[in-house]
Design an enzyme around this catalytic site. Structure first.
Site, PDB file in Angstrom:
ATOM      1  N   LYS A  88      37.094  75.219  74.846  1.00 18.14           N
ATOM      2  CA  LYS A  88      37.847  74.973  73.613  1.00 18.14           C
ATOM      3  C   LYS A  88      36.880  74.666  72.460  1.00 18.14           C
ATOM      4  O   LYS A  88      35.795  74.117  72.703  1.00 18.14           O
ATOM      5  CB  LYS A  88      38.865  73.847  73.808  1.00 18.14           C
ATOM      6  CG  LYS A  88      38.248  72.460  74.110  1.00 18.14           C
ATOM      7  CD  LYS A  88      37.938  71.690  72.839  1.00 18.14           C
ATOM      8  CE  LYS A  88      37.190  70.420  73.117  1.00 18.14           C
ATOM      9  NZ  LYS A  88      36.719  69.736  71.902  1.00 18.14           N
ATOM     10  N   ASP A 166      36.917  69.039  66.339  1.00 19.00           N
ATOM     11  CA  ASP A 166      36.440  69.391  67.673  1.00 19.00           C
ATOM     12  C   ASP A 166      37.040  68.448  68.712  1.00 19.00           C
ATOM     13  O   ASP A 166      37.593  68.913  69.714  1.00 19.00           O
ATOM     14  CB  ASP A 166      34.914  69.377  67.732  1.00 19.00           C
ATOM     15  CG  ASP A 166      34.406  69.782  69.103  1.00 19.00           C
ATOM     16  OD1 ASP A 166      34.367  70.982  69.380  1.00 19.00           O
ATOM     17  OD2 ASP A 166      34.052  68.881  69.898  1.00 19.00           O
TER      18      ASP A 166
END
Length: 306
Positions: A88, A166
Site C-alpha cells: 500500500k 502514508d
C-alpha cells in the site's frame, strides 16, 4: 507452492514481507531484486528485469517499492505473466491501478492491492457490529512519528509520496471496510512543510449518504506513545478500534480477538486469490486521499528536517 520474488528490500520488506512469506507453507521466497542486492538467503538482483531474465522460476512478484515507481514495475511483472502483490498504497494515482487491473485480467493473472490494516484482528468484528446499526458519528485519530517509522525515506515527502497520508491511508482502509455505506470527503485542511511536497498533518471531514459526521486527524510528528484509534458512536453503543485495529472495545469492554497477524493474513489472501484465479484491487482508500488533495486547503508550515 507459489514461488515469490520481492522487489524493493527496505524496512517494510524486512520487517513484514520476509517473515510472512517464510511462515506461509504455501509460499516460497525464491529471489529478491533491490539496488543493494541484500543477502537474505536467496538469489539477489539489482532489478526486476534482471531477476526475471537471470533468476529462478517465479510465479508471483511482491512490490515493496515507493508508489511513484510502482506502476512501471507492475506492468513489467504482469506482462511477464506473474501474479502481482502491491504494497500500500497500490499506486501514485487512482487511474493507474485501474490500468493494472485491466492488464492483469488480459494476462489472466492475479493483481492484489494489499491493505494490511484491514487484516488487523478487530476489523472483522467491527464490520459485523456496524452492519445493521444507525451510526451517529465517527472520529479517527491517527498520529505517529515519521522519524521513528520512516527514517531516511525522502520519497515519502515527494509528490506522490503521500506524506502523512502514508499512515493515514491505513485508517481510511479500515474505514472503507467497516462502514456499511460508502464515504466521501467534503473538506480537508492540509499542513505542508515549506521544503517538501506532501503534508505533515491533515484534518479530513467526510460523510456518507446518511449524512453521518466523520472526521479524521492525521499527524506525522507525534512523539511518545503513538495513536491509531477509530471511535464509532452508534445509537445503541460505542465501538473503539485502537492500536491500528488490533484491539477492539464495545461500550468500554474489551472483545476477545484472534491473533493480530496482518501481513500473514495478506499473504494468505494473496495465495487464495491466485488459486481461485481472481484479482482484488480496491482503490477506495486511495480515492479518499486523492479527493482530500482535490478539495483541501493548504497551509504552509515550518520546514521538515529529519
Amino acid at each position: 507452492m507459489i514461488r515469490v520474488g520481492i522487489v524493493g528490500v527496505g524496512k517494510i520488506a524486512r520487517d513484514q514481507h520476509l517473515p510472512a512469506i517464510a511462515a506461509d507453507p504455501g509460499l516460497e521466497l525464491a529471489a529478491v531484486a533491490s539496488r543493494s542486492k541484500p543477502d537474505v538467503g536467496v538469489p539477489a538482483f539489482e532489478s526486476l528485469e534482471e531477476m526475471l531474465e537471470r533468476g529462478p522460476a517465479l510465479d508471483a512478484i511482491a512490490l515493496c517499492t515507493p508508489p511513484q515507481v510502482r506502476r512501471e514495475t507492475a506492468i513489467t511483472a504482469l506482462r511477464a505473466g506473474k501474479h502481482v502483490f502491491l504494497e500500500k498504497p497500490p499506486g501514485a494515482t487512482v487511474g493507474e491501478v485501474g490500468d493494472l487491473s485491466a492488464l492483469a485480467a488480459e494476462k489472466n493473472v492475479t493483481l492484489f492491492a494489499s491493505w494490511h490494516s484491514r487484516f488487523a484482528a478487530g476489523v472483522p468484528t467491527a464490520k459485523t457490529w456496524l452492519a445493521t446499526r444507525k451510526i451517529r458519528n465517527v472520529d479517527i485519530q491517527w498520529r505517529e512519528d515519521v522519524r521513528r517509522w520512516h527514517p531516511g525515506q525522502t520519497w515519502i515527502w515527494e509528490a506522490g509520496g503521500l506524506g502523512v497520508f502514508d499512515p493515514g491511508i491505513n485508517a481510511l482502509s479500515i474505514l472503507t471496510e467497516i462502514m456499511p455505506r460508502e464515504v466521501f470527503v467534503t473538506d480537508a485542511r492540509l499542513q505542508v512543510p515549506e521544503n517538501v511536497q506532501s503534508p505533515v498533518a491533515a484534518h479530513l471531514t467526510m460523510t456518507d449518504i446518511e449524512d453521518t459526521p466523520i472526521t479524521a486527524d492525521f499527524d506525522f510528528l507525534q512523539t511518545g506513545p503513538q495513536t491509531w484509534d477509530i471511535t464509532v458512536t452508534a445509537e445503541d453503543g460505542t465501538l473503539r478500534l485502537s492500536s491500528g485495529g488490533a484491539r477492539i472495545e464495545i461500550d468500554g469492554q474489551p472483545v476477545v480477538q484472534a491473533a493480530d497477524d496482518e501481513y500473514p493474513g495478506l499473504y494468505k489472501r494473496f495465495g487464495e486469490l491466485i488459486r481461485a484465479g481472481r484479482s482484488e484491487a480496491d482503490v477506495r482508500p486511495l480515492a479518499l486521499v486523492a479527493d482530500a488533495f482535490l478539495v483541501g486547503t493548504r497551509e504552509l508550515v515550518e520546514a521538515f528536517v529529519e
